[in-house]
Structures are given as structure tokens and as C-alpha cells.
Design an enzyme around this catalytic site. Structure first.
Site, PDB file in Angstrom:
ATOM      1  N   HIS A 109       0.857  -1.190   0.000  1.00  0.00           N
ATOM      2  CA  HIS A 109       0.000   0.000   0.000  1.00  0.00           C
ATOM      3  C   HIS A 109       0.892   1.238   0.000  1.00  0.00           C
ATOM      4  CE1 HIS A 109      -3.555   2.420   0.662  1.00  0.00           C
ATOM      5  NE2 HIS A 109      -2.872   3.080   1.580  1.00  0.00           N
ATOM      6  N   GLU A 143     -10.282  -6.093   7.124  1.00  0.00           N
ATOM      7  CA  GLU A 143     -10.433  -4.645   7.070  1.00  0.00           C
ATOM      8  C   GLU A 143      -9.438  -4.056   6.068  1.00  0.00           C
ATOM      9  OE1 GLU A 143     -10.573  -0.794  10.088  1.00  0.00           O
ATOM     10  OE2 GLU A 143     -10.018  -2.761  10.867  1.00  0.00           O
ATOM     11  N   ASP A 145      -6.709  -2.362   4.068  1.00  0.00           N
ATOM     12  CA  ASP A 145      -5.442  -1.691   4.389  1.00  0.00           C
ATOM     13  C   ASP A 145      -5.114  -1.689   5.887  1.00  0.00           C
ATOM     14  OD1 ASP A 145      -5.192  -1.103   1.677  1.00  0.00           O
ATOM     15  OD2 ASP A 145      -6.142   0.853   1.876  1.00  0.00           O
TER      16      ASP A 145
HETATM   17  C1  GAR Z   1       1.587   0.783  -6.216  1.00  0.00           C
HETATM   18  O1  GAR Z   1       1.985   2.082  -5.874  1.00  0.00           O
HETATM   19  C2  GAR Z   1       0.842   0.149  -5.067  1.00  0.00           C
HETATM   20  O2  GAR Z   1       1.309   0.559  -3.818  1.00  0.00           O
HETATM   21  C3  GAR Z   1      -0.547   0.659  -5.311  1.00  0.00           C
HETATM   22  O3  GAR Z   1      -0.713   0.602  -6.700  1.00  0.00           O
HETATM   23  C4  GAR Z   1       0.541   0.779  -7.333  1.00  0.00           C
HETATM   24  C5  GAR Z   1       0.736  -0.355  -8.305  1.00  0.00           C
HETATM   25  O4  GAR Z   1       1.853  -0.122  -9.120  1.00  0.00           O
HETATM   26  N1  GAR Z   1      -1.515  -0.154  -4.618  1.00  0.00           N
HETATM   27  C6  GAR Z   1      -2.598   0.342  -4.044  1.00  0.00           C
HETATM   28  O5  GAR Z   1      -2.902   1.511  -4.089  1.00  0.00           O
HETATM   29  C7  GAR Z   1      -3.448  -0.685  -3.338  1.00  0.00           C
HETATM   30  N2  GAR Z   1      -4.350  -0.059  -2.432  1.00  0.00           N
HETATM   31  P1  GAR Z   1       2.399  -1.285 -10.074  1.00  0.00           P
HETATM   32  O6  GAR Z   1       1.210  -1.826 -10.858  1.00  0.00           O
HETATM   33  O7  GAR Z   1       3.371  -0.591 -10.962  1.00  0.00           O
HETATM   34  O8  GAR Z   1       3.037  -2.342  -9.221  1.00  0.00           O
END
Ligand code: GAR
Length: 213
Positions: A109, A143, A145
């Protein structure tokens, strides 16, 4: 060799970091499947280039969350993974799905949880005037995150940062953080007790991310 299934919705840069580290560091596990809820997720191409099996399940084709999650579990279980890795998988999961993979499903996250769960974490951190921000890898719990924290990387918030600049700095930190956390899991180094995760070898589970070169 342990098996990892990775769930994605987008570009899959964390997937790429995990796949590369698993080979370069000769982990006791490999990514055997990449599952996406979006057919256009760029990470699917990356998986194919590495010879990794892919599957697409369009959530819009299912009547409700429970039906989608049941189909998703069926797809994942075909690969019999030891670990399920959520890497930018932008779906809220049902409690039944979470329970099925309890203790063997990780998420990354883009914030220092418990601060800024949910969306738009970088914008919110800037708006709050935070001086540090970062990323968290945690076990997935019912829950959103809020699962037990495995590891965190901290980055500075610099004067003049916009959302994109801060997001890029956090993402670069994730690319070190997430492979390390996954490797720890595969090595059996993580101990989960009373909702807290410790590293059996006492490796630091939080650090200030190196600035990108
Ligand atoms: C990442 O920054 C990850 O932390 C976020 O999506 C991005 C995916 O990047 N995840 C969330 O927001 C989940 N709640 P990626 O597809 O390049 O790995």
C-alpha cells in the site's frame, strides 16, 4: 520451490521487481501465475515475456463481489500457490476470499499505514503537510489496508513535490520493499503473532529508502 501467484490491475512494476529479484537472488520460490481483473493491464505482457502463466477475470462479468471472488479463488487455486501477492490489485476483497488466504496473502500500500488507507495517498500526504511518506507491505486482513505490517519504507516529502513526483519516489521504494518482504515470507522468516509480524532473524523491518540514483 515455493509458488507465488501475483494479482495485478495495472502496470505491474512491483510484479516486475519481484520477478527480477526472485531470479537474481535465487529465491526458494518463483512467480508461477499472474492474474488480472483487467485485460489491458500492462503487467500481463511483462508476465508473458517471462514465460509466466496469465489469467484475466473481468470483474464486470460477474453479478457481484462474491461471485467474482469465488471465480478468482478458483483461478488462483489451480496454481496451488504458497503465497498470494497483491501488487496494485485495485479490488476490495470479500471476507471469505481474505479468510481463504489468511496468513499467506500480502499487499503493498502506498502509505505508511495506518496513515492514509484507501485512495489518493500521495495527494493526501501533501495536503496534510507530511514531511515523510512511504509504503507498507502487510498481510491482508478483512479490514481494508489494516492487516499486520510486515515492512515499511520511508521517503521524504520535499517542498515543491506534486502528486506525481511523490508517487514516483514511493514506487521506487516499493520496488525494494516488496521483493524483500516476499523473500522473507518464502524463507519462513516471518512470524505472525497477536497481529504483529516479526522477523525471526531480527532484520530491520522499516527503513529510510535510498534516494533513487
Ligand atoms: C503501487 O503504488 C501500489 O502501492 C498501489 O498501486 C501501485 C501499483 O503499481 N496499490 C494500491 O494503491 C493498493 N491499495 P504497479 O502496478 O506498478 O506495481
Amino acid at each position: 520451490m515455493k509458488k507465488i501467484a501475483v494479482l495485478i490491475s495495472g502496470q505491474g512494476s512491483n510484479l516486475g521487481a519481484i520477478v527480477r529479484a526472485s531470479v537474481a537472488q535465487d529465491w526458494p520460490g518463483r512467480v508461477v501465475a499472474v492474474v488480472s481483473n483487467r485485460a489491458d493491464a500492462r503487467g500481463l505482457q511483462l508476465a508473458r515475456e517471462h514465460g509466466i502463466a496469465t489469467a484475466v477475470l473481468d470483474h464486470k462479468a460477474y453479478a457481484d463481489r462474491a461471485a467474482f471472488d469465488a471465480a478468482l479463488a478458483g483461478t488462483i487455486d489451480r496454481f496451488a500457490p504458497d503465497l498470494v501477492v497483491l501488487a496494485g490489485f485495485m479490488r476490495i476483497l470479500t471476507p471469505g476470499f481474505v479468510a481463504r488466504y489468511e496468513g499467506r496473502m500480502l499487499n503493498v500500500h502506498p502509505s505508511l499505514l495506518p496513515a492514509f488507507s484507501g485512495l489518493h495517498t500521495h495527494r493526501r500526504a501533501i495536503e496534510e503537510g507530511c514531511k515523510v511518506h512511504g509504503a507498507t507491505v502487510h498481510f491482508v486482513s478483512a479490514e481494508l489496508d489494516h492487516g499486520p505490517i510486515v515492512a515499511q519504507a520511508v521517503v521524504p516529502v520535499l517542498a515543491g513535490d506534486d502528486e506525481a513526483a511523490l508517487a514516483a519516489r514511493v514506487l521506487a521504494a516499493e520496488h525494494v520493499l516488496y521483493p524483500r518482504a516476499v523473500r522473507w515470507f518464502l524463507e519462513g522468516a516471518l512470524q505472525l503473532k497477536d497481529g504483529r509480524v516479526t522477523h525471526r532473524g531480527h532484520e530491520p523491518q522499516g527503513w529510510l529508502a535510498e534516494p533513487a540514483a
